[in-house]
Write an enzyme that holds these catalytic residues in place. Structure first.
Site, PDB file in Angstrom:
ATOM      1  N   ARG A  62       4.479   3.201   2.940  1.00 34.47           N
ATOM      2  CA  ARG A  62       5.182   2.089   3.581  1.00 34.47           C
ATOM      3  C   ARG A  62       6.696   2.238   3.383  1.00 34.47           C
ATOM      4  O   ARG A  62       7.471   2.077   4.319  1.00 34.47           O
ATOM      5  CB  ARG A  62       4.722   0.748   2.994  1.00 34.47           C
ATOM      6  CG  ARG A  62       3.215   0.539   3.000  1.00 34.47           C
ATOM      7  CD  ARG A  62       2.594   0.547   4.377  1.00 34.47           C
ATOM      8  NE  ARG A  62       1.161   0.277   4.305  1.00 34.47           N
ATOM      9  CZ  ARG A  62       0.226   1.017   4.889  1.00 34.47           C
ATOM     10  NH1 ARG A  62       0.565   2.101   5.583  1.00 34.47           N
ATOM     11  NH2 ARG A  62      -1.054   0.678   4.803  1.00 34.47           N
ATOM     12  N   ARG A  67      -6.683  10.830   0.892  1.00 37.74           N
ATOM     13  CA  ARG A  67      -6.269   9.721   0.036  1.00 37.74           C
ATOM     14  C   ARG A  67      -6.935   9.774  -1.333  1.00 37.74           C
ATOM     15  O   ARG A  67      -6.548   9.031  -2.235  1.00 37.74           O
ATOM     16  CB  ARG A  67      -6.586   8.393   0.723  1.00 37.74           C
ATOM     17  CG  ARG A  67      -5.945   8.236   2.082  1.00 37.74           C
ATOM     18  CD  ARG A  67      -6.515   7.049   2.839  1.00 37.74           C
ATOM     19  NE  ARG A  67      -6.193   5.795   2.210  1.00 37.74           N
ATOM     20  CZ  ARG A  67      -6.808   4.643   2.498  1.00 37.74           C
ATOM     21  NH1 ARG A  67      -7.809   4.626   3.372  1.00 37.74           N
ATOM     22  NH2 ARG A  67      -6.452   3.525   1.884  1.00 37.74           N
ATOM     23  N   ASP A 100     -10.321  -5.970  -0.220  1.00 40.44           N
ATOM     24  CA  ASP A 100      -9.655  -5.338   0.911  1.00 40.44           C
ATOM     25  C   ASP A 100      -9.469  -6.433   1.956  1.00 40.44           C
ATOM     26  O   ASP A 100     -10.055  -7.525   1.852  1.00 40.44           O
ATOM     27  CB  ASP A 100     -10.516  -4.186   1.443  1.00 40.44           C
ATOM     28  CG  ASP A 100      -9.690  -3.083   2.101  1.00 40.44           C
ATOM     29  OD1 ASP A 100      -8.490  -3.316   2.357  1.00 40.44           O
ATOM     30  OD2 ASP A 100     -10.227  -1.994   2.348  1.00 40.44           O
ATOM     31  N   LYS A 134      -9.073   1.542  -5.958  1.00 41.80           N
ATOM     32  CA  LYS A 134      -9.825   1.135  -4.764  1.00 41.80           C
ATOM     33  C   LYS A 134     -10.639   2.319  -4.231  1.00 41.80           C
ATOM     34  O   LYS A 134     -10.368   3.472  -4.607  1.00 41.80           O
ATOM     35  CB  LYS A 134      -8.875   0.599  -3.686  1.00 41.80           C
ATOM     36  CG  LYS A 134      -7.829   1.612  -3.192  1.00 41.80           C
ATOM     37  CD  LYS A 134      -6.866   0.951  -2.234  1.00 41.80           C
ATOM     38  CE  LYS A 134      -5.885   1.975  -1.666  1.00 41.80           C
ATOM     39  NZ  LYS A 134      -4.867   1.381  -0.792  1.00 41.80           N
ATOM     40  N   HIS A 135     -11.622   2.099  -3.397  1.00 41.33           N
ATOM     41  CA  HIS A 135     -12.176   0.877  -2.845  1.00 41.33           C
ATOM     42  C   HIS A 135     -13.574   0.736  -3.440  1.00 41.33           C
ATOM     43  O   HIS A 135     -14.502   1.417  -2.984  1.00 41.33           O
ATOM     44  CB  HIS A 135     -12.279   0.934  -1.332  1.00 41.33           C
ATOM     45  CG  HIS A 135     -10.999   1.295  -0.631  1.00 41.33           C
ATOM     46  ND1 HIS A 135     -10.523   2.580  -0.557  1.00 41.33           N
ATOM     47  CD2 HIS A 135     -10.089   0.511   0.015  1.00 41.33           C
ATOM     48  CE1 HIS A 135      -9.388   2.588   0.121  1.00 41.33           C
ATOM     49  NE2 HIS A 135      -9.110   1.344   0.483  1.00 41.33           N
ATOM     50  N   HIS A 161     -12.337  -0.532   8.723  1.00 39.36           N
ATOM     51  CA  HIS A 161     -11.390  -1.256   9.566  1.00 39.36           C
ATOM     52  C   HIS A 161     -12.063  -1.723  10.859  1.00 39.36           C
ATOM     53  O   HIS A 161     -11.619  -2.675  11.494  1.00 39.36           O
ATOM     54  CB  HIS A 161     -10.187  -0.371   9.912  1.00 39.36           C
ATOM     55  CG  HIS A 161      -9.282  -0.117   8.755  1.00 39.36           C
ATOM     56  ND1 HIS A 161      -9.480   0.910   7.877  1.00 39.36           N
ATOM     57  CD2 HIS A 161      -8.163  -0.769   8.339  1.00 39.36           C
ATOM     58  CE1 HIS A 161      -8.522   0.899   6.967  1.00 39.36           C
ATOM     59  NE2 HIS A 161      -7.726  -0.113   7.214  1.00 39.36           N
ATOM     60  N   ASP A 182       0.864  -1.187   0.000  1.00 37.45           N
ATOM     61  CA  ASP A 182       0.000   0.000   0.000  1.00 37.45           C
ATOM     62  C   ASP A 182       0.894   1.229   0.000  1.00 37.45           C
ATOM     63  O   ASP A 182       1.226   1.757   1.065  1.00 37.45           O
ATOM     64  CB  ASP A 182      -0.880   0.025   1.243  1.00 37.45           C
ATOM     65  CG  ASP A 182      -2.067  -0.917   1.155  1.00 37.45           C
ATOM     66  OD1 ASP A 182      -3.001  -0.603   0.412  1.00 37.45           O
ATOM     67  OD2 ASP A 182      -2.052  -1.960   1.834  1.00 37.45           O
TER      68      ASP A 182
END
Length: 481
Positions: A76, A138, A252, A168-169, A181, A68
């Site tokens: 990351r 994002r 996801d 995404k998403h 989440h 990601d």
């Protein structure tokens, strides 16, 4: 055709712990595991990530290596320093489609050098709800007509070096007010509204040749009670049928609360995996937490049992396996180079929105108000103080959380050249109250907002960066200095 057991393992894509591949993961990859997902916990630097990818590829050349790396707040590779490029909302604010493509190409080149085969980006979501806890910066913006060209440009740039992009998403998370989440969000849209808003960037992504689409764990009542990840109407009828997508559909993470917390209470992640495959998903992500060999074996066994019972057609599982394998194609061979911030800084400077005359007369007091980042981002370096300390000798800094506003108020008294730095202040009551107090006081201050600008964005000298990346904060500090 391979056995159901082999095929079941080949559609699983798992997270893990460590900065080298553990023995169990290497065994699973050699035995046909679909792939692995890299998180911040797996990253030291580019050379280490390249070595880790090579470890996995030594076990099987077509293993999927995913990450990601959205840039901006979700990074990351730069988890220890902050991203070398601004995030999507900043790129949307800069509104230079060629620049967006260049930034994505720089990211794709770096990921290729690290041996990554697929990047779970870009977000084709729209930023539509002020209280949205999971998308925000994002996305490329709230207007589908303006955001869509940036989604397409990002995909074109990223895939230039053979790294697959993943829009995404699906069908779009930005109007939901729950974070998947933790809970199962509901997207209050009719089918006609979806085609006018949320689906527009996904159509642009498909037209741009995106190689994969990631599902969102959210319910569209017009499509029934199942979340899109488990919903044949969403994945087979709409995504493949109406929109014509022929690439890989990726879920996801199935261990997220929206699926594991709801469906998992009675059926478990293995049953969610079966239902996702039946709905039309191909790659099953199991990445938010670290999985171990026994857990992957149990999930694969549930999938294989569904084939044996006739619930899941073997042909559907084989089709999914083929699509996952296609995402393991090694990227263009590219040497690792030192991280270059120049392009990212160019984009970050162009994204700045300036209000009033936010200039310093002398060394400031910088108060960085740290609030909890979105779950997808996780902890990473943030704040303007360190940048201004370097650029303006004599700068004083203070970091407080939303629960430390009393300390901030005490520090403000008598301060001159005050800079207040926030991250989506409108979503945090304590921060809103502090800003209200400042407005009613006689204190002069400059505000720097690093998230989505809220409804209070019209007051005083101000800089909006639209991103908490290293380069976005640096660009704001340069402007003030």
């Amino acid at each position: 055709m391979s056995s159901p057991e082999k095929l079941a393992g080949s559609v699983l894509v798992s997270g893990f712990d460590g900065t080298t591949a553990p023995d169990w993961l290497r065994r699973k990859v050699a035995d046909g595991l679909g792939g692995a997902i890299l998180f911040g916990r797996n990253v030291v630097d580019d050379e280490q990530v390249a070595a880790l990818s090579a470890q996995l590829r030594a076990e099987r050349p077509d293993v999927l290596v995913g990450i990601d790396e959205e840039g901006g707040d979700v990074t990351r590779l730069d988890v220890a320093t902050g991203s070398f490029v601004p995030g999507p909302l900043a790129l949307g604010a800069a509104d230079d489609v060629e620049l967006t493509a260049s930034v994505a190409a720089a990211l794709g080149e770096r990921l290729a050098a690290c041996g990554v085969t697929i990047n779970f980006a870009p977000c084709a979501d729209l930023t539509l709800a002020a209280e949205d806890p999971s998308i925000g910066v994002r996305a490329f913006g709230s207007d589908p007509a303006k955001a869509s060209p940036h989604v397409a440009a990002y995909i074109t740039g990223l895939q230039k070096y053979g790294v697959a992009a993943s829009a995404k998403h699906f069908p779009g998370h930005g109007a939901a007010t729950d974070d998947s989440h933790h809970a199962l969000p509901v997207l209050p849209r009719t089918e006609a509204e979806l085609h006018e808003l949320e689906l527009v960037p996904f159509k642009a992504a498909i037209a741009a040749g995106v190689r994969s689409v990631m599902t969102g764990h959210l319910v569209v009542p017009a499509w029934g009670a199942l979340p899109a990840t488990l919903n044949p109407k969403a994945l087979t009828d709409v995504l493949r049928g109406e929109l014509g997508f022929t690439g890989a559909v990726i879920t996801d993470a199935l261990d997220m609360g929206a699926v594991a917390g709801e469906l998992g209470k009675t059926e478990g992640v293995g049953r969610a995996a079966v239902r996702a495959l039946i709905a039309g998903a191909d790659a099953l992500c199991l990445g938010g937490v670290s999985f171990e060999e026994d857990e992957l074996n149990r999930i694969a066994a549930v999938i294989a049992a569904a084939v044996e019972s006739g619930e899941l057609p073997l042909e559907r599982l084989a089709e999914a396996s083929e699509r996952v394998a296609a995402l393991g194609t090694p990227p263009v061979s590219t040497p690792i180079s030192p991280v270059d911030h120049r392009l990212g800084l160019e984009a970050a400077r162009k994204a700045l929105r300036i209000q009033g005359s936010p200039k310093l007369a002398g060394p400031p007091l910088v108060i960085d108000i740290e609030t909890e980042p979105i779950v997808a981002a996780g902890p990473m370096p943030w704040g303007l103080g360190s940048h201004l300390t370097e650029l303006v000798p004599g700068t004083r800094t203070l970091k407080v959380g939303a629960d430390g506003i009393a300390t901030a108020i005490e520090a403000v008294h008598g301060a001159r050249d005050l800079v207040i730095v926030t991250r989506e202040a409108h979503r945090h009551p304590e921060v809103r109250e502090f800003l209200s107090w400042l407005r009613e006081s006689t204190v002069d201050y400059i505000r720097v907002e690093t998230g989505v600008p809220g409804p209070d964005s019209g007051d005083g000298p101000r800089i909006d960066t639209f991103s908490g990346s290293y380069v976005s904060l640096r660009a704001a500090a340069e402007y003030l200095a």
